[in-house]
Design a protein around this motif. Structure first.
Motif, PDB file in Angstrom:
ATOM      1  N   VAL A  41      -7.262  -2.780  12.864  1.00  0.00           N
ATOM      2  CA  VAL A  41      -7.214  -4.223  12.650  1.00  0.00           C
ATOM      3  C   VAL A  41      -5.777  -4.657  12.342  1.00  0.00           C
ATOM      4  O   VAL A  41      -5.035  -3.926  11.683  1.00  0.00           O
ATOM      5  CB  VAL A  41      -8.177  -4.522  11.470  1.00  0.00           C
ATOM      6  CG1 VAL A  41      -7.548  -5.395  10.433  1.00  0.00           C
ATOM      7  CG2 VAL A  41      -9.483  -5.078  11.972  1.00  0.00           C
ATOM      8  N   ALA A  42      -5.378  -5.821  12.864  1.00  0.00           N
ATOM      9  CA  ALA A  42      -4.088  -6.403  12.481  1.00  0.00           C
ATOM     10  C   ALA A  42      -4.365  -7.445  11.410  1.00  0.00           C
ATOM     11  O   ALA A  42      -5.134  -8.382  11.649  1.00  0.00           O
ATOM     12  CB  ALA A  42      -3.416  -7.061  13.681  1.00  0.00           C
ATOM     13  N   ALA A  43      -3.779  -7.258  10.214  1.00  0.00           N
ATOM     14  CA  ALA A  43      -4.023  -8.182   9.100  1.00  0.00           C
ATOM     15  C   ALA A  43      -2.737  -8.306   8.284  1.00  0.00           C
ATOM     16  O   ALA A  43      -1.837  -7.485   8.405  1.00  0.00           O
ATOM     17  CB  ALA A  43      -5.147  -7.663   8.210  1.00  0.00           C
ATOM     18  N   TYR A  44      -2.650  -9.346   7.436  1.00  0.00           N
ATOM     19  CA  TYR A  44      -1.550  -9.428   6.486  1.00  0.00           C
ATOM     20  C   TYR A  44      -1.773  -8.370   5.430  1.00  0.00           C
ATOM     21  O   TYR A  44      -2.908  -8.110   5.041  1.00  0.00           O
ATOM     22  CB  TYR A  44      -1.501 -10.818   5.848  1.00  0.00           C
ATOM     23  CG  TYR A  44      -0.921 -11.847   6.774  1.00  0.00           C
ATOM     24  CD1 TYR A  44      -1.719 -12.813   7.377  1.00  0.00           C
ATOM     25  CD2 TYR A  44       0.447 -11.859   7.077  1.00  0.00           C
ATOM     26  CE1 TYR A  44      -1.195 -13.750   8.240  1.00  0.00           C
ATOM     27  CE2 TYR A  44       0.976 -12.789   7.941  1.00  0.00           C
ATOM     28  CZ  TYR A  44       0.148 -13.729   8.525  1.00  0.00           C
ATOM     29  OH  TYR A  44       0.666 -14.641   9.376  1.00  0.00           O
ATOM     30  N   ASN A  45      -0.706  -7.776   4.914  1.00  0.00           N
ATOM     31  CA  ASN A  45      -0.886  -6.588   4.075  1.00  0.00           C
ATOM     32  C   ASN A  45      -1.512  -6.916   2.731  1.00  0.00           C
ATOM     33  O   ASN A  45      -2.092  -6.065   2.090  1.00  0.00           O
ATOM     34  CB  ASN A  45       0.447  -5.858   3.887  1.00  0.00           C
ATOM     35  CG  ASN A  45       1.332  -6.537   2.874  1.00  0.00           C
ATOM     36  OD1 ASN A  45       1.389  -7.769   2.806  1.00  0.00           O
ATOM     37  ND2 ASN A  45       2.017  -5.762   2.071  1.00  0.00           N
ATOM     38  N   LYS A  46      -1.404  -8.200   2.285  1.00  0.00           N
ATOM     39  CA  LYS A  46      -1.956  -8.525   0.975  1.00  0.00           C
ATOM     40  C   LYS A  46      -3.440  -8.846   1.020  1.00  0.00           C
ATOM     41  O   LYS A  46      -4.075  -8.971  -0.016  1.00  0.00           O
ATOM     42  CB  LYS A  46      -1.212  -9.733   0.380  1.00  0.00           C
ATOM     43  CG  LYS A  46       0.194  -9.420  -0.030  1.00  0.00           C
ATOM     44  CD  LYS A  46       0.215  -8.379  -1.125  1.00  0.00           C
ATOM     45  CE  LYS A  46       1.622  -8.096  -1.567  1.00  0.00           C
ATOM     46  NZ  LYS A  46       1.693  -7.075  -2.582  1.00  0.00           N
ATOM     47  N   TRP A  47      -3.995  -9.027   2.204  1.00  0.00           N
ATOM     48  CA  TRP A  47      -5.417  -9.348   2.279  1.00  0.00           C
ATOM     49  C   TRP A  47      -6.252  -8.133   1.964  1.00  0.00           C
ATOM     50  O   TRP A  47      -5.802  -7.004   2.127  1.00  0.00           O
ATOM     51  CB  TRP A  47      -5.759  -9.856   3.698  1.00  0.00           C
ATOM     52  CG  TRP A  47      -5.318 -11.258   3.925  1.00  0.00           C
ATOM     53  CD1 TRP A  47      -4.795 -12.133   3.006  1.00  0.00           C
ATOM     54  CD2 TRP A  47      -5.346 -11.965   5.153  1.00  0.00           C
ATOM     55  NE1 TRP A  47      -4.514 -13.331   3.584  1.00  0.00           N
ATOM     56  CE2 TRP A  47      -4.840 -13.247   4.912  1.00  0.00           C
ATOM     57  CE3 TRP A  47      -5.753 -11.642   6.452  1.00  0.00           C
ATOM     58  CZ2 TRP A  47      -4.748 -14.216   5.912  1.00  0.00           C
ATOM     59  CZ3 TRP A  47      -5.651 -12.606   7.443  1.00  0.00           C
ATOM     60  CH2 TRP A  47      -5.156 -13.881   7.164  1.00  0.00           C
ATOM     61  N   ALA A  48      -7.506  -8.376   1.507  1.00  0.00           N
ATOM     62  CA  ALA A  48      -8.379  -7.262   1.166  1.00  0.00           C
ATOM     63  C   ALA A  48      -8.599  -6.400   2.395  1.00  0.00           C
ATOM     64  O   ALA A  48      -8.629  -6.894   3.523  1.00  0.00           O
ATOM     65  CB  ALA A  48      -9.721  -7.803   0.650  1.00  0.00           C
ATOM     66  N   ARG A  49      -8.817  -5.105   2.157  1.00  0.00           N
ATOM     67  CA  ARG A  49      -8.849  -4.143   3.259  1.00  0.00           C
ATOM     68  C   ARG A  49      -9.967  -4.434   4.248  1.00  0.00           C
ATOM     69  O   ARG A  49      -9.790  -4.304   5.463  1.00  0.00           O
ATOM     70  CB  ARG A  49      -9.019  -2.752   2.667  1.00  0.00           C
ATOM     71  CG  ARG A  49      -9.030  -1.649   3.680  1.00  0.00           C
ATOM     72  CD  ARG A  49      -9.528  -0.377   3.055  1.00  0.00           C
ATOM     73  NE  ARG A  49     -10.935  -0.512   2.677  1.00  0.00           N
ATOM     74  CZ  ARG A  49     -11.615   0.406   2.027  1.00  0.00           C
ATOM     75  NH1 ARG A  49     -11.007   1.510   1.631  1.00  0.00           N
ATOM     76  NH2 ARG A  49     -12.883   0.215   1.713  1.00  0.00           N
ATOM     77  N   ASP A  50     -11.162  -4.808   3.727  1.00  0.00           N
ATOM     78  CA  ASP A  50     -12.325  -4.912   4.600  1.00  0.00           C
ATOM     79  C   ASP A  50     -12.698  -6.341   4.941  1.00  0.00           C
ATOM     80  O   ASP A  50     -13.736  -6.580   5.551  1.00  0.00           O
ATOM     81  CB  ASP A  50     -13.547  -4.261   3.937  1.00  0.00           C
ATOM     82  CG  ASP A  50     -13.347  -2.780   3.757  1.00  0.00           C
ATOM     83  OD1 ASP A  50     -14.025  -2.192   2.896  1.00  0.00           O
ATOM     84  OD2 ASP A  50     -12.500  -2.211   4.467  1.00  0.00           O
ATOM     85  N   ARG A  51     -11.858  -7.317   4.523  1.00  0.00           N
ATOM     86  CA  ARG A  51     -12.280  -8.700   4.715  1.00  0.00           C
ATOM     87  C   ARG A  51     -11.547  -9.331   5.875  1.00  0.00           C
ATOM     88  O   ARG A  51     -11.547  -8.805   6.978  1.00  0.00           O
ATOM     89  CB  ARG A  51     -12.056  -9.481   3.406  1.00  0.00           C
ATOM     90  CG  ARG A  51     -12.848  -8.894   2.273  1.00  0.00           C
ATOM     91  CD  ARG A  51     -14.142  -9.617   2.075  1.00  0.00           C
ATOM     92  NE  ARG A  51     -14.138 -10.215   0.749  1.00  0.00           N
ATOM     93  CZ  ARG A  51     -14.246 -11.524   0.517  1.00  0.00           C
ATOM     94  NH1 ARG A  51     -14.361 -12.368   1.493  1.00  0.00           N
ATOM     95  NH2 ARG A  51     -14.233 -11.987  -0.706  1.00  0.00           N
ATOM     96  N   LYS A  52     -10.889 -10.445   5.628  1.00  0.00           N
ATOM     97  CA  LYS A  52     -10.310 -11.222   6.723  1.00  0.00           C
ATOM     98  C   LYS A  52      -9.206 -10.451   7.434  1.00  0.00           C
ATOM     99  O   LYS A  52      -8.419  -9.770   6.798  1.00  0.00           O
ATOM    100  CB  LYS A  52      -9.708 -12.478   6.131  1.00  0.00           C
ATOM    101  CG  LYS A  52      -9.636 -13.621   7.103  1.00  0.00           C
ATOM    102  CD  LYS A  52      -9.157 -14.825   6.328  1.00  0.00           C
ATOM    103  CE  LYS A  52      -8.600 -15.911   7.231  1.00  0.00           C
ATOM    104  NZ  LYS A  52      -9.612 -16.765   7.815  1.00  0.00           N
ATOM    105  N   TYR A  53      -9.184 -10.561   8.777  1.00  0.00           N
ATOM    106  CA  TYR A  53      -8.080  -9.980   9.542  1.00  0.00           C
ATOM    107  C   TYR A  53      -7.695 -10.964  10.642  1.00  0.00           C
ATOM    108  O   TYR A  53      -8.419 -11.911  10.937  1.00  0.00           O
ATOM    109  CB  TYR A  53      -8.453  -8.617  10.136  1.00  0.00           C
ATOM    110  CG  TYR A  53      -9.736  -8.583  10.922  1.00  0.00           C
ATOM    111  CD1 TYR A  53     -10.912  -8.098  10.329  1.00  0.00           C
ATOM    112  CD2 TYR A  53      -9.797  -8.998  12.244  1.00  0.00           C
ATOM    113  CE1 TYR A  53     -12.096  -8.052  11.031  1.00  0.00           C
ATOM    114  CE2 TYR A  53     -10.975  -8.959  12.951  1.00  0.00           C
ATOM    115  CZ  TYR A  53     -12.120  -8.478  12.345  1.00  0.00           C
ATOM    116  OH  TYR A  53     -13.286  -8.440  13.053  1.00  0.00           O
TER     117      TYR A  53
END
Lengths: 134, 335
Positions: A41-53
């Motif tokens: 998954v591509a996500a912002y690093n501060k977001w929770a691991r399993d939530r929004k991406y």
């Protein structure tokens, strides 16, 4: 240390100034008890691991199937795009991409393999010694 | 420094391999590849020639009652319409077009060559894991034939996936309706025998088309077993108005065993179809006796049948008798 202010309303990316954060390509854990399943998954690093991406780029199933295969899927086009945008990859993703041939081999994969080979050798030597004692 | 040069050469090798892989991938358009080879192999006719396809469609026939026979689906109450004669003709014409679309023959392709490409050999990775890693490219815009599917073995070699692995993984990530990941047990020989005894060749062939790729070994195997069984028991009529009749005739013509089919056609008084079948045989085997005789005598229609019966057939007596009776009945009816 840069003080990060993470706002709770995820309305628009353009208006936010993300201090000190960056996009990462990482494994998000899913599945059930004693049955992990990762989405790449591509996500912002501060977001929770399993939530929004931001975008799902693939999947990884760590448990081998009937044919003794661990299935990994990569969307190489989009991974190239996100790396071009400046995304970082975490260690397990970098290892998987190295095994796939997309990245160069990760040094820890080689080190891990060497460690396993050494452990297997010492085990063999011990087994031989035990058999000789018997 | 060493690491970066190592990186550069690995990345370069990956891109070189990518270019090579692109050049070596099989063609996307089945029909295009086959017709290109037909210009090289003249005069022997190929499956995709317009003349051959024309003959095969005409032989298949167009029995609307059989094409549109009731199949298992959701039960809906029947619809009744009041139509004038012209409207009825229009509806029949539309039904015929739809039937032609349903009767398109599945492609006959040469068997695909196995993939044995090794991309990279890494002895230092031996024993890194007990299981293989299979990496698939899930980009939506890439056609399935050109998709990158590679396997990293526990011994460290990075190789391209075999055709079976490719089919299975493409079904996992891009599922096609009706296709199972492991082929269902109906395609095993013992089960096929049971199904053939129940005369359900068409169902087996429909399932086979959905399950396997047209150029895979299993597809050709199942088709061959079905055609052999039909020819052994003479059950040609089972496939007559279906889309598999063309494939059946092509298989028989290539094996030079059209006697059974010819006799069956003559028994059902399908003279035109029999003539077309012999013409197809002459097209595909231009070096055979009957073809050469037909060429020299410029024969048409029933003469073709007679020449074929004289030179190539095993059941010459029956064919000649049938042709004679047909000529007699035609002469009688013309009076």
């Amino acid at each position: 240390n840069v003080a990060t202010r993470i706002s709770r309303s995820y309305s628009s990316f353009l208006l936010k100034k993300y201090h000190g954060g960056h996009v990462v390509i990482r494994l998000a854990l899913g599945g059930a008890t004693n049955r992990p399943f990762y989405r790449i998954v591509a996500a912002y690093n501060k977001w929770a691991r399993d939530r929004k991406y931001i975008e799902q780029l693939g999947s990884y199933d760590p448990l081998p199937n009937i044919h003794n295969e661990k299935l990994v899927a990569f969307n190489y086009e989009r991974i190239k795009y996100w790396i071009a945008c400046g995304a970082h990859t975490t260690k397990p993703v970098a290892k998987l991409l190295g095994l796939a041939g997309f990245f160069p081999l990760h040094p820890m994969t080689i080190t891990g393999a060497e460690r396993r080979q050494k452990a297997a050798l010492t085990e063999e030597v011990q087994m031989d010694r035990q058999e000789q004692v018997e | 420094m060493a690491a970066s040069s190592f990186t550069r050469c690995l990345v370069k090798s990956y891109f070189c391999v990518k270019c090579v892989a692109h050049a070596q991938t099989t063609t996307r358009m089945f029909c295009v590849s086959a017709s290109r080879s037909s210009f090289v192999d003249a005069p022997k006719a190929q499956f995709t020639d317009t003349e051959v396809q024309d003959i095969l469609t005409k032989i298949t026939g167009l029995d609307l009652k059989k094409v549109f026979r009731p199949i298992r689906r959701q039960l809906t109450p029947p619809k009744y319409k009041l139509m004038t004669d012209t409207e009825l003709e229009e509806a029949v014409r539309k039904a015929e077009e739809q039937a032609k679309h349903l009767l398109k023959t599945p492609p006959v392709l040469p068997e695909r060559k196995p993939i044995n490409d090794v991309l990279y050999e890494d002895q230092m990775l031996e024993g890194m894991d007990t299981a293989k890693y299979v990496f698939t490219d899930i980009n939506f815009n890439v056609p399935h034939r050109e998709r990158f599917i590679v396997v990293r073995e526990p011994s460290g070699t990075l190789r391209k996936a075999t055709w079976n692995e490719r089919d299975r993984l493409i079904q996992v990530y891009f599922p096609k309706e009706g296709r199972k990941i492991t082929p269902p047990p109906i395609f095993k020989e013992e089960n096929l025998r049971v199904v053939f005894e129940q005369d359900r060749h068409e169902d087996v062939l429909n399932q086979c088309i959905v399950q396997f790729e047209p150029d895979s070994a299993e597809f050709n195997n199942v088709l061959m077993l079905t055609y052999e069984d039909i020819e052994k028991h003479g059950k040609y009529d089972l496939l007559r108005s279906t889309r598999f009749f063309g494939g059946l005739t092509w298989h028989l013509v290539n094996g030079r065993r059209i006697d059974g089919l010819l006799v069956d056609m003559l028994q059902r008084d399908l003279m035109q179809d029999a003539v077309r079948l012999v013409r197809l045989f002459n097209l595909v085997h231009p070096q055979s006796e009957s073809a050469q005789q037909a060429q020299t005598q410029q024969a048409t229609d029933l003469d073709l049948l007679k020449i074929y019966a004289q030179y190539e057939s095993n059941r010459a007596g029956f064919i000649e008798l049938a042709v004679q009776t047909y000529e007699q009945t035609k002469a009688l009816s013309s009076f």
